[in-house]
Write an enzyme that holds these catalytic residues in place. Structure first.
Site, PDB file in Angstrom:
ATOM      1  N   GLY A  41       0.756  -1.243   0.000  1.00 31.50           N
ATOM      2  CA  GLY A  41       0.000   0.000   0.000  1.00 31.50           C
ATOM      3  C   GLY A  41       0.780   1.281   0.000  1.00 31.50           C
ATOM      4  N   PRO A  74       4.694  -5.242  -0.346  1.00 29.81           N
ATOM      5  CA  PRO A  74       4.751  -4.044  -1.175  1.00 29.81           C
ATOM      6  C   PRO A  74       4.882  -4.375  -2.665  1.00 29.81           C
ATOM      7  CG  PRO A  74       6.898  -4.493  -0.241  1.00 29.81           C
ATOM      8  CD  PRO A  74       5.977  -5.547   0.303  1.00 29.81           C
ATOM      9  N   GLY A  75       4.281  -3.568  -3.484  1.00 29.63           N
ATOM     10  CA  GLY A  75       4.419  -3.725  -4.931  1.00 29.63           C
ATOM     11  C   GLY A  75       4.867  -2.421  -5.552  1.00 29.63           C
ATOM     12  N   ARG A  76       3.933  -1.469  -5.579  1.00 33.79           N
ATOM     13  CA  ARG A  76       4.142  -0.203  -6.279  1.00 33.79           C
ATOM     14  C   ARG A  76       5.412   0.533  -5.851  1.00 33.79           C
ATOM     15  NH1 ARG A  76      -0.412   2.971  -8.004  1.00 33.79           N
ATOM     16  NH2 ARG A  76      -1.588   1.751  -6.489  1.00 33.79           N
ATOM     17  N   ARG A 132      -4.336   3.135 -16.025  1.00 28.06           N
ATOM     18  CA  ARG A 132      -4.539   3.849 -14.768  1.00 28.06           C
ATOM     19  C   ARG A 132      -5.207   5.221 -14.931  1.00 28.06           C
ATOM     20  NH1 ARG A 132      -1.314   5.336 -11.494  1.00 28.06           N
ATOM     21  NH2 ARG A 132      -2.426   4.545  -9.682  1.00 28.06           N
ATOM     22  N   TYR A 183      -8.727   5.307 -12.861  1.00 27.54           N
ATOM     23  CA  TYR A 183      -8.734   6.019 -11.573  1.00 27.54           C
ATOM     24  C   TYR A 183      -8.511   7.515 -11.728  1.00 27.54           C
ATOM     25  CZ  TYR A 183      -7.055   1.238 -10.677  1.00 27.54           C
ATOM     26  OH  TYR A 183      -6.857  -0.108 -10.688  1.00 27.54           O
ATOM     27  N   CYS A 234     -10.539   3.467 -29.809  1.00 32.93           N
ATOM     28  CA  CYS A 234     -11.764   4.092 -30.311  1.00 32.93           C
ATOM     29  C   CYS A 234     -12.707   4.535 -29.207  1.00 32.93           C
ATOM     30  CB  CYS A 234     -12.453   3.109 -31.226  1.00 32.93           C
ATOM     31  SG  CYS A 234     -12.807   1.569 -30.356  1.00 32.93           S
ATOM     32  N   GLU A 235     -12.214   5.165 -28.174  1.00 34.87           N
ATOM     33  CA  GLU A 235     -13.130   5.782 -27.213  1.00 34.87           C
ATOM     34  C   GLU A 235     -12.503   7.019 -26.583  1.00 34.87           C
ATOM     35  OE1 GLU A 235     -13.938   3.263 -23.747  1.00 34.87           O
ATOM     36  OE2 GLU A 235     -13.707   1.567 -25.103  1.00 34.87           O
ATOM     37  N   TYR A 293       1.494  -1.676 -12.070  1.00 32.38           N
ATOM     38  CA  TYR A 293       0.116  -1.615 -12.562  1.00 32.38           C
ATOM     39  C   TYR A 293       0.033  -0.966 -13.945  1.00 32.38           C
ATOM     40  CZ  TYR A 293      -0.432  -2.725  -7.671  1.00 32.38           C
ATOM     41  OH  TYR A 293      -0.302  -3.320  -6.437  1.00 32.38           O
TER      42      TYR A 293
HETATM   43  N1  LLP Z   1      -1.341  -6.945  -0.818  1.00 36.69           N
HETATM   44  C1  LLP Z   1      -2.637  -6.997  -1.180  1.00 36.69           C
HETATM   45  C2  LLP Z   1      -3.527  -7.919  -0.480  1.00 36.69           C
HETATM   46  C3  LLP Z   1      -3.108  -6.185  -2.219  1.00 36.69           C
HETATM   47  O1  LLP Z   1      -4.381  -6.240  -2.565  1.00 36.69           O
HETATM   48  C4  LLP Z   1      -2.214  -5.306  -2.872  1.00 36.69           C
HETATM   49  C5  LLP Z   1      -2.671  -4.456  -3.977  1.00 36.69           C
HETATM   50  C6  LLP Z   1      -0.862  -5.291  -2.474  1.00 36.69           C
HETATM   51  C7  LLP Z   1      -0.461  -6.122  -1.428  1.00 36.69           C
HETATM   52  C8  LLP Z   1       0.172  -4.421  -3.112  1.00 36.69           C
HETATM   53  O2  LLP Z   1      -0.135  -3.083  -2.940  1.00 36.69           O
HETATM   54  P1  LLP Z   1       0.896  -1.912  -3.341  1.00 36.69           P
HETATM   55  O3  LLP Z   1       2.057  -1.994  -2.406  1.00 36.69           O
HETATM   56  O4  LLP Z   1       1.318  -2.140  -4.747  1.00 36.69           O
HETATM   57  O5  LLP Z   1       0.098  -0.696  -3.166  1.00 36.69           O
HETATM   58  N2  LLP Z   1      -4.408  -1.269 -10.046  1.00 36.69           N
HETATM   59  C9  LLP Z   1      -4.306  -0.281  -8.991  1.00 36.69           C
HETATM   60  C10 LLP Z   1      -3.693  -0.840  -7.740  1.00 36.69           C
HETATM   61  C11 LLP Z   1      -4.427  -2.046  -7.202  1.00 36.69           C
HETATM   62  C12 LLP Z   1      -3.764  -2.622  -5.978  1.00 36.69           C
HETATM   63  C13 LLP Z   1      -4.375  -3.918  -5.614  1.00 36.69           C
HETATM   64  N3  LLP Z   1      -3.851  -4.541  -4.468  1.00 36.69           N
HETATM   65  C14 LLP Z   1      -3.534   0.921  -9.510  1.00 36.69           C
HETATM   66  O6  LLP Z   1      -3.163   0.940 -10.679  1.00 36.69           O
HETATM   67  O7  LLP Z   1      -3.329   1.877  -8.772  1.00 36.69           O
END
Ligand code: LLP
Length: 413
Positions: free
Chosen positions: A239, A274-276, A313, A317, A343-344, A372
């Site tokens: 997150g 963590p991802g993002r 994105r 959003y 086409c939108e 993402y």
């Molecule tokens: N753990 C769980 C259970 C999650 O649902 C997520 C993200 C993460 C970890 C990783 O979160 P991060 O650290 O990346 O914030 N498509 C959207 C983001 C969707 C995130 C979904 N879950 C975007 O483009 O902003």
């Protein structure tokens, strides 16, 4: 900081020419900086170094094999959200004991695969799911390692579409129900309760919700201890947000300072997902201008060869991604809506942007597209998934080539 910077006006990636990459692999294409991913991972790992922890990289942010392998080589573990992501994690070399599995709609087949593999934790999202895991594990003659995902009813103060911790959201179970679930688990032959899990949202740029979520986990673990039920780890999810517009956001160290005090006091090990924050700023989407048209409001439409099929994105959003000319032309800046070829009308990457003068053929970069971006790509309009390139200080390589029309049609009669 390694990654994308200007060298004599030209935007480069760790010194490598983006113009050369684009000429070689074509556009649109994704470019990632391996040094930036390493640096961002290291920052997070060092922020949490003082407490036993495991960083489970959230594959959903970017699951291209070479990226996942890079994270594995840095010592990350994995967070998967589907059987497909579990398979990618396994192919990238993660052991089942290094994978946690979340997901609000796990199918019986996915549960069976997860249980059979013996993952580190299956994060259960409901009483019903807990029951299904138990039955499947007993049928397979094993005990599944399970954590309970709580829904603490905390507003992550992010975009509503990516906030997951309110009681009106589909995720997890309320704290009282989680307590009952955990007590029940202790009586189930197919279940081994190993942890508690929470994830209140993504692109969270305020520390308060993240701190409160960690505290909610700790409070529940303490109550359970009194009930005679004990857990090994506390999983605070992912997150942590990044800065898309140059504004200030909490650092990894700020994040650790917010969540660690409660976790340390609990004496439990920490799991992060963590991802993002690791891969987001380490990637860009490269595209070429294909056309330029006057807009009725006295600005221009800059029409690019990338759009919602490559970077969803902004459309999903209203997300902001900085868009820059790779090699700016001299001359007076223009105001433009940067749009894609789909086409939108929603196929718009940026509204009212200021760009140097541009001409068809010019290269643009959408910044902070490492998370993402590619993973949310689609074949809408029968567009082909773009190639991806991984840059090192001494060169670059294609880690996914462009899809072909034959591959796209392979599964059809
Ligand atoms: N753990 C769980 C259970 C999650 O649902 C997520 C993200 C993460 C970890 C990783 O979160 P991060 O650290 O990346 O914030 N498509 C959207 C983001 C969707 C995130 C979904 N879950 C975007 O483009 O902003």
């Amino acid at each position: 900081m390694p990654g994308f910077f200007r060298d004599n006006q030209r935007l480069v990636c760790d010194g490598q020419s983006l113009e050369a990459i684009a000429s070689d692999v074509g556009t649109p294409c994704y470019v990632y900086s391996a040094p930036a991913i390493r640096a961002r991972y290291a920052e997070l790992a060092s922020a949490f170094a003082g407490h036993p922890h495991a960083i489970h990289y959230a594959l959903k942010a970017n699951s291209t094999l070479a990226i996942v392998r890079l994270l594995k080589s840095l010592g990350a573990h994995a967070d998967a959200n589907s059987a497909g992501e579990i398979d990618v994690a396994l192919r990238a070399g993660f052991a089942p004991s290094e994978i946690v599995f979340t997901g609000v709609g796990k199918t019986p087949e996915e549960i069976e695969r997860a249980v059979g593999l013996g993952l580190k934790a299956i994060n259960a999202e409901s009483f019903g799911e807990m029951d299904r895991i138990d039955r499947i594990a007993r049928r397979l003659g094993t005990r599944a390692r399970v954590a309970v995902r709580i829904n603490p009813d905390i507003d992550a103060l992010s975009h509503p579409g990516i906030s997951t911790g309110r009681k009106t959201n589909k995720f997890g179970v309320a704290i009282e129900e989680a307590r009952a679930m955990c007590r029940e688990m202790a009586t189930r032959a197919g279940l081994h309760l190993v942890g508690l899990h929470v994830h209140v949202g993504s692109q969270v740029t305020k520390l308060e919700p993240l701190r409160r979520a960690a505290e909610a986990l700790v409070a529940l673990a303490t109550e359970l201890e009194r009930d005679g039920v004990s857990v090994e780890h506390l999983d605070v999810g992912g997150g942590l947000g990044i800065s898309y517009d140059g504004g200030s956001v909490p650092t990894a160290a700020d994040y650790a300072a917010a969540v660690l005090p409660a976790i340390e006091a609990s004496g439990r090990s920490l799991v992060l997902e963590p991802g993002r924050v690791i891969v987001g700023p380490a990637g860009i989407l490269l595209m070429r201008v294909v056309d330029l048209k006057p807009h009725s409001a006295g600005k221009f439409f800059v029409i690019a060869d990338a759009g919602m099929t490559e970077l969803m994105r902004p459309m999903l959003y209203g997300a902001y991604h900085a868009i820059e000319a790779v090699t700016p032309r001299p001359g007076a800046a223009i105001s433009a809506d940067i749009v894609g070829p789909v086409c939108e009308t929603t196929d718009t990457l940026g509204v009212d942007r200021t760009l140097p003068p541009v001409e068809p053929g010019d290269l643009l970069a959408a910044r902070d597209a490492g998370a993402y971006g590619s993973v949310m790509g689609s074949n809408y309009n029968r567009r082909l998934l773009p190639p991806e390139v991984l840059v090192e200080e001494d060169g670059w390589r294609v880690i996914r080539r462009r899809q072909t029309i034959d591959e796209l049609l392979q599964t059809e009669t």
